[in-house]
Motif scaffolding. Sequence first.
Motif, PDB file in Angstrom:
ATOM      1  N   ASN A 156       0.849  -1.191   0.000  1.00 63.57           N
ATOM      2  CA  ASN A 156       0.000   0.000   0.000  1.00 63.57           C
ATOM      3  C   ASN A 156       0.886   1.243   0.000  1.00 63.57           C
ATOM      4  N   TRP A 157       0.724   2.085  -1.007  1.00 57.95           N
ATOM      5  CA  TRP A 157       1.610   3.227  -1.229  1.00 57.95           C
ATOM      6  C   TRP A 157       0.854   4.542  -1.130  1.00 57.95           C
ATOM      7  N   THR A 158       1.562   5.585  -0.664  1.00 56.82           N
ATOM      8  CA  THR A 158       1.020   6.930  -0.567  1.00 56.82           C
ATOM      9  C   THR A 158       1.967   7.885  -1.286  1.00 56.82           C
ATOM     10  N   GLN A 159       1.395   8.800  -2.056  1.00 57.72           N
ATOM     11  CA  GLN A 159       2.212   9.763  -2.792  1.00 57.72           C
ATOM     12  C   GLN A 159       2.730  10.857  -1.866  1.00 57.72           C
ATOM     13  N   SER A 160       3.954  11.284  -2.118  1.00 53.91           N
ATOM     14  CA  SER A 160       4.505  12.476  -1.487  1.00 53.91           C
ATOM     15  C   SER A 160       5.168  13.292  -2.586  1.00 53.91           C
ATOM     16  N   ASP A 161       5.535  14.512  -2.268  1.00 52.80           N
ATOM     17  CA  ASP A 161       6.108  15.401  -3.278  1.00 52.80           C
ATOM     18  C   ASP A 161       7.552  15.721  -2.959  1.00 52.80           C
ATOM     19  N   LEU A 162       8.382  15.628  -3.986  1.00 49.05           N
ATOM     20  CA  LEU A 162       9.766  16.074  -3.899  1.00 49.05           C
ATOM     21  C   LEU A 162       9.793  17.578  -4.154  1.00 49.05           C
ATOM     22  N   PRO A 163      10.855  18.283  -3.742  1.00 44.62           N
ATOM     23  CA  PRO A 163      10.851  19.743  -3.838  1.00 44.62           C
ATOM     24  C   PRO A 163      11.050  20.303  -5.241  1.00 44.62           C
ATOM     25  N   ALA A 164      11.366  19.477  -6.232  1.00 45.21           N
ATOM     26  CA  ALA A 164      11.580  19.983  -7.588  1.00 45.21           C
ATOM     27  C   ALA A 164      11.047  18.985  -8.603  1.00 45.21           C
ATOM     28  N   ASP A 165      10.560  19.491  -9.709  1.00 48.32           N
ATOM     29  CA  ASP A 165      10.118  18.661 -10.827  1.00 48.32           C
ATOM     30  C   ASP A 165      11.334  18.461 -11.718  1.00 48.32           C
ATOM     31  N   THR A 166      11.978  17.310 -11.555  1.00 54.27           N
ATOM     32  CA  THR A 166      13.236  17.062 -12.244  1.00 54.27           C
ATOM     33  C   THR A 166      13.414  15.563 -12.473  1.00 54.27           C
ATOM     34  N   ASP A 167      14.586  15.147 -12.882  1.00 49.08           N
ATOM     35  CA  ASP A 167      14.836  13.751 -13.245  1.00 49.08           C
ATOM     36  C   ASP A 167      15.426  12.962 -12.071  1.00 49.08           C
ATOM     37  N   TRP A 168      14.603  12.644 -11.079  1.00 46.67           N
ATOM     38  CA  TRP A 168      15.052  11.892  -9.910  1.00 46.67           C
ATOM     39  C   TRP A 168      15.466  10.504 -10.345  1.00 46.67           C
ATOM     40  N   ARG A 169      16.689  10.124 -10.030  1.00 46.91           N
ATOM     41  CA  ARG A 169      17.252   8.886 -10.559  1.00 46.91           C
ATOM     42  C   ARG A 169      17.549   7.841  -9.493  1.00 46.91           C
ATOM     43  N   SER A 170      17.844   8.279  -8.263  1.00 45.81           N
ATOM     44  CA  SER A 170      18.268   7.329  -7.237  1.00 45.81           C
ATOM     45  C   SER A 170      17.873   7.841  -5.861  1.00 45.81           C
ATOM     46  N   VAL A 171      17.527   6.896  -4.976  1.00 50.34           N
ATOM     47  CA  VAL A 171      17.228   7.224  -3.591  1.00 50.34           C
ATOM     48  C   VAL A 171      17.861   6.154  -2.709  1.00 50.34           C
ATOM     49  N   CYS A 172      18.384   6.557  -1.563  1.00 53.11           N
ATOM     50  CA  CYS A 172      18.923   5.590  -0.604  1.00 53.11           C
ATOM     51  C   CYS A 172      18.660   6.086   0.808  1.00 53.11           C
ATOM     52  N   TYR A 173      18.929   5.218   1.771  1.00 50.24           N
ATOM     53  CA  TYR A 173      18.706   5.546   3.170  1.00 50.24           C
ATOM     54  C   TYR A 173      19.971   5.285   3.977  1.00 50.24           C
ATOM     55  N   GLY A 174      20.251   6.175   4.911  1.00 47.57           N
ATOM     56  CA  GLY A 174      21.356   5.971   5.837  1.00 47.57           C
ATOM     57  C   GLY A 174      21.365   7.048   6.899  1.00 47.57           C
ATOM     58  N   ASN A 175      21.877   6.723   8.069  1.00 41.48           N
ATOM     59  CA  ASN A 175      22.058   7.688   9.146  1.00 41.48           C
ATOM     60  C   ASN A 175      20.794   8.514   9.422  1.00 41.48           C
ATOM     61  N   GLY A 176      19.637   7.876   9.353  1.00 40.50           N
ATOM     62  CA  GLY A 176      18.395   8.566   9.683  1.00 40.50           C
ATOM     63  C   GLY A 176      17.802   9.414   8.584  1.00 40.50           C
ATOM     64  N   LYS A 177      18.341   9.316   7.342  1.00 41.15           N
ATOM     65  CA  LYS A 177      17.838  10.146   6.247  1.00 41.15           C
ATOM     66  C   LYS A 177      17.711   9.361   4.958  1.00 41.15           C
TER      67      LYS A 177
END
Length: 176
Positions: free
Chosen positions: A112-133
Amino acid sequence: MTSICYGDGKFVAVTTSSSGSNIAAYSTDGINWTQTELPGSRKWLSVCYGNGKFVAVCSDALLPAYSTDGITWTSARLPVSAKWYSVCYGNGKFVAVAYSSNIAAYSTDGINWTQSDLPADTDWRSVCYGNGKFVAVDSDSNIAAYSTDGINWTQTTLPVSYYWRSVCYGNGKFVA
């Protein structure tokens, strides 16, 4: 293979082609691989593991896939059709980012997924997690974004505009 991850004692990889693919593979030793099938021939670009599930996203549909064993896959549904390029797990959430948009999505169960918004309309290519972020990078500029919850994002900048393709975390640092 376009993406590989490790979880629950096995490596899982997904692949794509210009016309799409339904091929995935798994291995317990990283040497011997067994082919399996994803639900649909799509452009599968990213796979991750967390909360007892493997989750894969594709760039040509709003249908991610999840698996509890890396072998049998089931379709889920993202909140909007987009070019989903990357998915990661951290802080109790799966987070996915979409290319050529300001769209992200999060899920606690990979289903089950919910949409959120990134701060810019651009070419988001990668996401990762570490150190609480969570950290996401754009592929054609110096734009990046971070979030502590995978929902609310803050824009930041990388040192130069370039073709940023991936971001990862290790040894106390994010590296793009």
